[in-house]
Design a protein around this motif. Structure first.
Motif, short mmCIF file in Angstrom:
data_model
loop_
_atom_site.label_atom_id
_atom_site.label_comp_id
_atom_site.label_asym_id
_atom_site.label_seq_id
_atom_site.Cartn_x
_atom_site.Cartn_y
_atom_site.Cartn_z
N ILE A 249 0.89 -1.16 0.00
CA ILE A 249 0.00 0.00 0.00
C ILE A 249 0.92 1.21 0.00
N VAL B 280 -3.70 2.99 -2.56
CA VAL B 280 -3.70 3.75 -1.31
C VAL B 280 -4.83 3.21 -0.43
N LEU B 281 -4.69 3.44 0.86
CA LEU B 281 -5.70 3.02 1.82
C LEU B 281 -6.35 4.28 2.39
N VAL B 282 -7.68 4.36 2.29
CA VAL B 282 -8.43 5.50 2.84
C VAL B 282 -9.24 4.97 4.01
N ILE B 283 -8.93 5.48 5.21
CA ILE B 283 -9.60 5.02 6.43
C ILE B 283 -10.72 6.02 6.75
N HIS C 214 -6.75 -4.41 7.53
CA HIS C 214 -6.50 -3.01 7.18
C HIS C 214 -7.65 -2.09 7.58
N ALA D 157 -11.72 -2.64 2.42
CA ALA D 157 -10.44 -3.23 2.79
C ALA D 157 -10.62 -4.53 3.57
N ALA E 4 -12.54 1.04 6.10
CA ALA E 4 -11.44 1.48 5.23
C ALA E 4 -11.67 0.99 3.80
N ARG F 81 -1.37 6.04 2.99
CA ARG F 81 -2.59 5.91 3.80
C ARG F 81 -3.11 7.29 4.14
N ASP G 262 -6.08 8.89 6.85
CA ASP G 262 -7.05 8.65 7.92
C ASP G 262 -7.97 9.87 8.03
N TYR H 131 -9.62 0.14 -0.03
CA TYR H 131 -8.47 0.10 -0.93
C TYR H 131 -8.87 0.94 -2.14
#
Length: 197
Positions: A103, A136-139, A182, A178, A187, A106, A108, A189
């Motif tokens: 990833i 990318v990871l969006v929380i 994760h 996600a 969250a 990120r 948050d 992806y």
């Protein structure tokens, strides 16, 4: 004993034609103006058919004026449509969840207002796009679990809607929930669209 009155034969055509009232004629003309023919017949054949039908002689008062042809203006050039979203493939999702696919960044969004979260998300994805990042990871967070708060999980609901908007689709290929490791339901992806060289 009286004989019953004879029942009139309604299937037989009426011998006498009733003239239309002015109101009925006006209604008929307004309806006739709105009707479009199924097939076009040659103009000469139309004129001949009307002229040879004696029932139409009294209805034709004057010829209908033909409007001159108007030139069609070219429509202003529209911006190209944003590309459609595509789901993240099973293999890529499995690689992400098992840690085999990295990833790249990120974000948050916990505790942000909708306005701020929207602005921060858009800026983050623009930067990821220009930097050539892939995933990318969006929380978003899962929202409040207890209570009767009607606004719980606002960002969890809103972020997928934002990512579907045209301005985000130019930056994003697709997104999916996600893996539990994760953040699961809280969250996403996000696959970032590659910048054109």
């Amino acid at each position: 004993m009286k004989r019953p009155a004879p029942i009139p034969d309604l299937s037989a055509p009426s011998r006498r034609k009733r003239a239309l009232s002015e109101e009925e004629r006006a209604l008929w003309e307004s309806v006739a103006k709105q009707v479009k023919p199924l097939r076009k017949r040659p103009v000469a054949a139309k004129a001949h058919a009307v002229a040879s039908d004696p029932a139409t002689h009294h209805a034709i008062a004057k010829p209908i004026p033909v409007k001159p042809a108007t030139t069609v203006k070219a429509a202003p050039a529209q911006r190209p449509h944003a590309p459609p979203l595509a789901p993240i493939g099973r293999r890529e999702r499995a690689k992400l969840s098992r840690g085999r696919q990295e990833i790249d960044a990120r974000l948050d969004l916990h505790g942000m207002t909708q306005l701020r979260a929207h602005r921060v998300l858009f800026t983050f994805l623009q930067r990821a796009h220009s930097d050539g990042l892939t995933f990318v990871l969006v929380i978003t967070g899962k929202g409040k679990v207890g209570g009767l708060d009607s606004e719980r999980g606002v960002l969890r609901r809103q972020v997928p809607e934002w990512l579907s908007l045209p301005e985000f689709r130019s930056l994003v290929v697709g997104f999916e929930e996600a893996h539990i490791g994760h953040g699961g339901e809280g969250a996403l992806y996000v696959r970032v669209r590659r910048a054109r060289a």
